[in-house]
Write an enzyme that holds these catalytic residues in place. Structure first.
Site, PDB file in Angstrom:
ATOM      1  N   GLY A  77       0.814  -1.213   0.000  1.00  0.00           N
ATOM      2  CA  GLY A  77       0.000   0.000   0.000  1.00  0.00           C
ATOM      3  C   GLY A  77       0.844   1.257   0.000  1.00  0.00           C
ATOM      4  O   GLY A  77       0.546   2.225  -0.712  1.00  0.00           O
ATOM      5  N   CYS A  78       1.897   1.256   0.789  1.00  0.00           N
ATOM      6  CA  CYS A  78       2.751   2.443   0.891  1.00  0.00           C
ATOM      7  C   CYS A  78       3.537   2.669  -0.396  1.00  0.00           C
ATOM      8  O   CYS A  78       3.755   3.806  -0.813  1.00  0.00           O
ATOM      9  CB  CYS A  78       3.679   2.319   2.094  1.00  0.00           C
ATOM     10  SG  CYS A  78       2.769   2.202   3.645  1.00  0.00           S
ATOM     11  N   SER A  79       3.948   1.580  -1.042  1.00  0.00           N
ATOM     12  CA  SER A  79       4.635   1.704  -2.329  1.00  0.00           C
ATOM     13  C   SER A  79       3.688   2.287  -3.377  1.00  0.00           C
ATOM     14  O   SER A  79       4.051   3.201  -4.122  1.00  0.00           O
ATOM     15  CB  SER A  79       5.160   0.342  -2.778  1.00  0.00           C
ATOM     16  OG  SER A  79       6.120  -0.145  -1.860  1.00  0.00           O
TER      17      SER A  79
END
Length: 161
Positions: free
Chosen positions: A41-43
């Site tokens: 998700g953060c990527s």
């Protein structure tokens, strides 16, 4: 509605820099808090802000990502995905606490304290124009860009200006 003043903070940043929010006066700032480098998700979120970065800059806005990872971790994450913006290392969660993004979360059945994915749009005069909490990644960066446009271009929002 009165906009709240954005809490000031200073953190180490990628590129061997130190970031101080009050040094950004006169420019619009998008701060996005995310849980952890190199997670799916953060990527994706970082890549979305990367892909729209030139549009934010064309409107006079800067983007910064913040997590509790180290500067070393941030440098590798930034290089891997070619982020054109700086990542800020909040190892002791000072900025996270100031912005109220530390929450109890379930991780593999255990309660852990972590960052709730959140984004703050801070006006050039240092006020929080909008906050998103509990962010879902798909289309979020685009939604932030559209909001920033309403602050920057009065023609895009006839109720302002």
């Amino acid at each position: 509605m009165q906009q709240q003043a954005a809490p000031d903070f200073e953190l180490p940043a990628t590129g061997g820099n130190s970031f101080k929010l009050s040094d950004c006066r006169g420019r619009g700032v998008v701060l996005y808090f995310y849980p952890k480098d190199n997670t799916p998700g953060c990527s994706s979120e970082g890549q979305d802000f990367r892909d729209l970065h030139a549009l934010f800059q064309a409107l006079g806005w800067e983007v910064f990502g913040i997590s509790r990872d180290s500067v070393k971790s941030h440098e590798a994450f930034k290089a891997k995905f070619q982020f054109p913006f700086e990542l800020l290392a909040d190892a002791d969660a000072r900025a996270c606490e100031l912005y109220g993004v530390m929450k109890m979360k379930n991780l593999y059945g255990k309660q852990v304290r972590g960052i709730e994915r959140s984004t703050f749009v801070i006006t050039p005069d240092g006020r929080i124009a909008r906050a998103w909490r509990g962010v879902k990644v798909p289309n979020h960066a685009q939604e932030v860009l559209e909001f920033v446009r309403t602050l920057t271009d009065p023609l895009s929002n006839p109720t302002r200006g």
